[in-house]
Design a protein around this motif. Structure first.
Motif, PDB file in Angstrom:
ATOM      1  N   ILE A  68       0.822  -1.215   0.000  1.00 37.43           N
ATOM      2  CA  ILE A  68       0.000   0.000   0.000  1.00 37.43           C
ATOM      3  C   ILE A  68       0.853   1.260   0.000  1.00 37.43           C
ATOM      4  CG2 ILE A  68      -1.856  -1.197   1.227  1.00 37.43           C
ATOM      5  CD1 ILE A  68      -1.136   0.500   3.703  1.00 37.43           C
ATOM      6  N   CYS A  69       2.113   1.153   0.428  1.00 45.19           N
ATOM      7  CA  CYS A  69       2.960   2.339   0.489  1.00 45.19           C
ATOM      8  C   CYS A  69       3.548   2.709  -0.869  1.00 45.19           C
ATOM      9  CB  CYS A  69       4.075   2.136   1.517  1.00 45.19           C
ATOM     10  SG  CYS A  69       3.437   1.974   3.207  1.00 45.19           S
ATOM     11  N   ARG A  70       3.158   1.973  -1.910  1.00 43.57           N
ATOM     12  CA  ARG A  70       3.558   2.354  -3.273  1.00 43.57           C
ATOM     13  C   ARG A  70       2.536   3.275  -3.908  1.00 43.57           C
ATOM     14  NH1 ARG A  70       4.821  -3.873  -5.149  1.00 43.57           N
ATOM     15  NH2 ARG A  70       6.333  -4.347  -3.506  1.00 43.57           N
ATOM     16  N   ALA A  71       1.405   3.490  -3.196  1.00 38.55           N
ATOM     17  CA  ALA A  71       0.326   4.315  -3.745  1.00 38.55           C
ATOM     18  C   ALA A  71       0.693   5.795  -3.688  1.00 38.55           C
ATOM     19  CB  ALA A  71      -0.964   4.064  -2.975  1.00 38.55           C
ATOM     20  N   ASN A  72       0.020   6.566  -4.540  1.00 40.35           N
ATOM     21  CA  ASN A  72       0.177   8.015  -4.554  1.00 40.35           C
ATOM     22  C   ASN A  72      -1.216   8.640  -4.546  1.00 40.35           C
ATOM     23  OD1 ASN A  72       1.155  10.587  -4.767  1.00 40.35           O
ATOM     24  ND2 ASN A  72       1.747  10.441  -6.919  1.00 40.35           N
ATOM     25  N   PRO A  73      -1.590   9.392  -3.488  1.00 43.17           N
ATOM     26  CA  PRO A  73      -0.740   9.819  -2.377  1.00 43.17           C
ATOM     27  C   PRO A  73      -0.451   8.693  -1.397  1.00 43.17           C
ATOM     28  CG  PRO A  73      -2.986  10.537  -2.019  1.00 43.17           C
ATOM     29  CD  PRO A  73      -2.961   9.944  -3.404  1.00 43.17           C
ATOM     30  N   LEU A  74       0.593   8.893  -0.611  1.00 44.04           N
ATOM     31  CA  LEU A  74       1.031   7.895   0.353  1.00 44.04           C
ATOM     32  C   LEU A  74       0.028   7.814   1.495  1.00 44.04           C
ATOM     33  CD1 LEU A  74       3.678   6.164   0.660  1.00 44.04           C
ATOM     34  CD2 LEU A  74       4.430   7.886   2.309  1.00 44.04           C
ATOM     35  N   PRO A  75      -0.442   6.588   1.876  1.00 43.19           N
ATOM     36  CA  PRO A  75      -1.355   6.458   3.024  1.00 43.19           C
ATOM     37  C   PRO A  75      -0.752   7.049   4.295  1.00 43.19           C
ATOM     38  CG  PRO A  75      -1.278   4.411   1.757  1.00 43.19           C
ATOM     39  CD  PRO A  75      -0.198   5.295   1.209  1.00 43.19           C
ATOM     40  N   ALA A  76      -1.611   7.549   5.169  1.00 46.49           N
ATOM     41  CA  ALA A  76      -1.154   8.235   6.382  1.00 46.49           C
ATOM     42  C   ALA A  76      -0.355   7.333   7.311  1.00 46.49           C
ATOM     43  CB  ALA A  76      -2.357   8.819   7.123  1.00 46.49           C
ATOM     44  N   ASN A  77      -0.573   6.014   7.231  1.00 49.32           N
ATOM     45  CA  ASN A  77       0.125   5.111   8.161  1.00 49.32           C
ATOM     46  C   ASN A  77       1.432   4.557   7.603  1.00 49.32           C
ATOM     47  OD1 ASN A  77      -1.538   3.504   6.362  1.00 49.32           O
ATOM     48  ND2 ASN A  77      -1.097   1.736   7.641  1.00 49.32           N
ATOM     49  N   CYS A  78       1.892   5.089   6.458  1.00 49.06           N
ATOM     50  CA  CYS A  78       3.181   4.678   5.909  1.00 49.06           C
ATOM     51  C   CYS A  78       4.267   5.613   6.442  1.00 49.06           C
ATOM     52  CB  CYS A  78       3.166   4.725   4.379  1.00 49.06           C
ATOM     53  SG  CYS A  78       2.107   3.461   3.627  1.00 49.06           S
ATOM     54  N   ARG A  79       5.381   5.042   6.869  1.00 52.47           N
ATOM     55  CA  ARG A  79       6.477   5.840   7.425  1.00 52.47           C
ATOM     56  C   ARG A  79       7.796   5.374   6.833  1.00 52.47           C
ATOM     57  NH1 ARG A  79       9.798   5.916  12.418  1.00 52.47           N
ATOM     58  NH2 ARG A  79       8.951   3.861  12.989  1.00 52.47           N
ATOM     59  N   GLU A  80       8.597   6.336   6.428  1.00 50.51           N
ATOM     60  CA  GLU A  80       9.908   6.028   5.860  1.00 50.51           C
ATOM     61  C   GLU A  80      10.971   6.029   6.956  1.00 50.51           C
ATOM     62  OE1 GLU A  80      13.058   7.547   2.415  1.00 50.51           O
ATOM     63  OE2 GLU A  80      11.363   8.805   2.985  1.00 50.51           O
ATOM     64  N   ILE A  81      11.787   4.991   6.954  1.00 51.81           N
ATOM     65  CA  ILE A  81      12.963   4.930   7.820  1.00 51.81           C
ATOM     66  C   ILE A  81      14.164   4.793   6.878  1.00 51.81           C
ATOM     67  CG2 ILE A  81      14.140   3.704   9.684  1.00 51.81           C
ATOM     68  CD1 ILE A  81      11.489   2.703  10.659  1.00 51.81           C
ATOM     69  N   PRO A  82      14.827   5.906   6.546  1.00 54.00           N
ATOM     70  CA  PRO A  82      15.914   5.859   5.549  1.00 54.00           C
ATOM     71  C   PRO A  82      16.985   4.833   5.864  1.00 54.00           C
ATOM     72  CG  PRO A  82      15.321   8.134   6.056  1.00 54.00           C
ATOM     73  CD  PRO A  82      14.580   7.272   7.030  1.00 54.00           C
ATOM     74  N   ALA A  83      17.261   4.623   7.158  1.00 54.29           N
ATOM     75  CA  ALA A  83      18.321   3.681   7.526  1.00 54.29           C
ATOM     76  C   ALA A  83      17.980   2.246   7.141  1.00 54.29           C
ATOM     77  CB  ALA A  83      18.583   3.756   9.033  1.00 54.29           C
TER      78      ALA A  83
END
Length: 560
Positions: free
Chosen positions: A287-302
Motif C-alpha cells: 500500500i505504500c507504493r500508492a500516490n498519495p502515500l497512506p497516512a500510516n506509511c512511514r519512511e525509515i531511511p536507515a
C-alpha cells in the motif's frame, strides 16, 4: 455524647458518633456470557507495529495492534498510546472477545474523535513480543515491534463491535469473525457499614461527614434482557457513529448465551463495515507504493536495502574492441535448485479461447521462495490464480512465509505437476510471445513432502488426489509450526502426526488421513482448478481468461 463546652459564655457544640447499616445495590452491564472481565482472557493492550513484509522497506505501513479483553481502564490505555503518536493516524487492528460496554463505547468515541480506521485482525510478531522485557532483536531497525497483520481466525465479539463502530473506515473481511448478542446486566449487592460524625448546635444535630468503614458482598443476580435505558443509550451511540439500527436489533434477538456472526454482506447493508475489504487494506506491504502515500506509511531511511554493486565499464580505446560486461545479478537471483514460479495457460483445445490459468510452483523451497512468489503475484494485480505445487520440501521458515502469502492472497493450492507443451521453463530458446507458457496439469507424479505441506496448508481450497503423494515428518521449530497450523485452522492431528515421525524418515499420508487432520479440504483432482471444462461453469472461476485470438497469451511475465 460529649459534654458541651462554653466559650465566651456561649454554648457552642457537642460531638456525636453514630453507626448505621445500609443495603446498597449497584448495577454493572457487560456484553459477555459471564460479566467478569477476567474470564474473557488477558486485558486489551495497544502496540504500534511496523510491517515486516519483504520489499516494503524503507517505507512500510504501521498500525496499532489492539488485542485482548475490553476492561474499564482500556480507554485510558488507548488515550496514552495515541498521545505518544502525536498527529500520526494509524489504523487500529483489533482482536477481542468483548468485555465492558461503557469502555467499548468510550473506545469507539476515542477512535472516531481521532479519525482512525479500524479492521478486525490479528498481528503475528517478528522478533520482540509485546511486554517482552530486555528484548534487543529489533534494535537499530527504527521501530520496537515488527509483524504481519492477518484476518484468518480473528474475532470481534460482544462489546467489541461497539468499539469497532467508531472507525472511519471499517473492514472485517470474510476470514474474520464479528458477532453480537444480548447484554448481560449484573447487579451486585453490597452491605456497607459507615460512620457519621455530627455536632450538636443549640440542641440540633448537624452532620460533619460520613465515612464507609467496611464493605461486604451480599450476593448478586443477573438479567439477560436489555433495559430501556441501555437500549436508548446504544441506539443513540450507533446513530452517532452512522451505523444502522439493525445491529442493535440483532443484539436484542440473540440470547446472551449464544453469538450471532454477521456475514459481510449484512454488515455492509447495516453500514457496520464501509467496504468488503479485509485487514490488508491498511497493512499490506504494497500500500505504500500508492500516490498519495497512506497516512500510516512511514519512511525509515536507515532501513533502505543496500543496492547491488554494479561493475564499472571503462570506455574503449581507439581501435580496440568493446568489452562485454555481464551485469550484476540481483540479490534474489534464482539458483538452479530454487522453486520457480511460472504462469501457465491450459493448452487443451476443448477450452480455447476461454481457458484456465494457474501458477506452476516446482522445486525446492528456499528462503527466497516467498519473495519470488510475491513478485509474481504483484504482476497479476487482482487476478487470483491457483497454485499447482510439486516440491520435495526445503526451508521451513520459507514455507511458512509462502503459505501465509498464499492465504493472504486467498489462493487455492493443489498438489500436481505441470507438463509443459512445446518447451520447458529455463531452456534458452523457451519463450512465449506474451510471457505465458502452455501446459497441462497431471496428478500422477506430483509430490509434496516435508515443508511443502506447510505451503499447501496456506491454500483456501487444498486438493490432493489419490495419484499424488504427500508425506510429512518432524520439522523442528515446533512452536512456530504449531502456531502456524492453528492460524491456518488445520487440526492438531497434523502436528501430532508430523511430530511422531523422525526427521530422517517420511510418512506418506493417505487421502482419508489428510482430510481427517484438515490438511485437505477435499480429496480431489487438480482438474477441479485447471480442467479444460471448468470455464464453462457458472459462475466462471476466477482463473479463467478469454483471449482475443486462438494463440494469444496472458500479459504477465512467464517466470520469476
Amino acid at each position: 455524647m460529649v459534654p458541651g463546652h462554653r466559650l465566651n459564655n456561649q454554648a457552642w457544640w457537642s460531638l456525636g458518633l453514630v453507626c448505621l447499616v445500609s443495603l446498597f445495590v449497584m448495577g454493572h452491564a457487560a456484553l459477555a456470557a459471564d460479566a467478569r472481565e477476567s474470564d474473557l482472557g488477558p486485558p486489551m493492550r495497544f502496540v504500534v507495529v511496523r510491517s515486516n513484509a519483504p520489499g516494503c522497506e524503507p517505507t512500510c505501513p504501521e498500525w496499532i495492534s489492539a488485542e485482548g479483553t475490553i476492561e474499564a481502564g482500556t480507554p485510558a490505555l488507548l488515550k496514552r498510546a495515541l498521545k505518544k503518536l502525536g498527529d500520526r493516524k494509524l489504523p487500529v487492528i483489533v482482536d477481542s472477545p468483548g468485555g465492558n460496554v461503557d469502555a467499548a463505547l468510550a473506545l469507539g468515541r476515542l477512535i472516531r474523535k481521532n479519525k482512525l480506521d479500524i479492521a478486525v485482525g490479528k498481528t503475528r510478531f517478528e522478533g520482540c513480543l509485546p511486554d517482552e522485557k530486555d528484548c534487543t532483536d529489533n534494535d537499530g531497525r527504527g521501530a520496537r515491534y515488527f509483524g504481519t497483520a492477518y484476518a484468518d481466525g480473528s474475532i470481534c465479539n460482544s462489546a467489541c463491535p461497539l468499539m469497532f463502530s467508531g472507525g472511519v473506515r471499517r473492514v472485517v473481511g470474510q476470514w474474520a469473525f464479528l458477532g453480537v448478542h444480548q447484554i448481560t446486566t449484573t447487579y451486585v449487592k453490597t452491605k456497607l457499614l459507615y460512620r457519621t460524625t455530627y455536632r450538636v448546635v443549640k440542641g440540633k444535630k448537624k452532620v460533619i461527614n460520613t465515612r464507609v468503614v467496611s464493605r461486604k458482598n451480599a450476593g448478586s443476580y443477573k438479567t439477560y434482557e436489555m433495559s430501556k435505558a441501555v437500549e436508548k443509550r446504544l441506539a443513540a451511540y450507533l446513530k452517532e457513529m452512522g451505523v444502522g439500527q439493525d445491529v442493535l436489533t440483532t443484539m436484542k434477538n440473540t440470547p446472551a448465551s449464544g453469538i450471532h456472526q454477521l456475514v459481510p454482506e449484512n454488515m455492509l447493508r447495516m453500514n457496520l463495515v464501509t467496504s468488503l475489504d479485509s485487514v490488508d487494506l491498511f497493512t499490506a506491504g504494497t500500500i505504500c507504493r500508492a500516490n498519495p502515500l497512506p497516512a500510516n506509511c512511514r519512511e525509515i531511511p536507515a532501513n533502505k536495502p543496500a543496492m547491488p554493486t554494479v561493475p564499472t565499464v571503462e570506455a574503449p580505446t581507439a581501435g580496440s574492441e568493446p568489452t562485454e560486461v555481464t551485469p550484476a545479478q540481483p540479490e534474489i537471483a534464482q539458483r538452479e535448485e530454487d522453486m520457480r514460479f511460472v504462469v501457465v495457460r491450459g493448452s487443451n483445445l476443448l477450452c480455447d479461447p476461454d481457458c484456465p490459468e494457474w501458477i506452476s510452483a516446482e522445486g525446492t523451497i528456499t528462503a527466497r521462495t516467498p519473495e519470488r512468489l510475491r513478485q509474481l503475484l504483484d504482476t497479476l494485480g487482482d487476478r487470483r490464480l491457483p497454485v499447482v505445487i510439486s516440491s520435495p520440501g526445503g526451508d521451513v521458515p520459507g514455507a511458512l512465509a509462502a503459505g501465509r502469502l498464499i492465504r493472504e492472497r486467498k489462493l487455492d493450492v493443489a498438489v500436481a505437476r505441470t507438463e509443459f507443451v512445446g518447451c520447458e521453463p529455463g531452456e534458452a530458446d523457451c519463450a512465449a510471445e506474451d510471457g505465458v507458457l502452455a501446459g497441462l496439469t497431471i496428478d500422477a507424479g506430483g509430490e509434496c513432502d516435508s515443508a511443502c505441506a506447510l505451503m499447501l496448508a496456506g491454500g483456501v481450497r487444498r486438493l490432493v488426489s489419490s495419484q499424488a503423494r504427500l508425506s510429512v515428518h518432524s520439522l523442528g521449530l515446533e512452536r512456530k509450526v504449531k502456531g502456524y497450523l492453528e492460524e491456518m485452522s488445520i487440526g492438531s492431528g497434523l502436528f501430532s502426526t508430523m511430530q511422531s515421525v523422525l526427521y530422517s524418515s517420511h510418512r506418506q499420508l493417505e487421502p482419508d488421513m489428510m482430510l481427517k487432520v484438515g490438511l485437505t479440504t477435499r480429496p480431489q483432482s487438480v482438474d477441479a482448478l485447471t480442467g479444460a471444462t471448468i470455464c464453462k461453469a457458472s459462475p466462471k472461476p476466477d482463473n479463467c481468461r478469454m483471449v482475443p485470438a486462438p494463440n494469444a497469451q496472458a500479459d504477465a511475465p512467464a517466470r520469476l
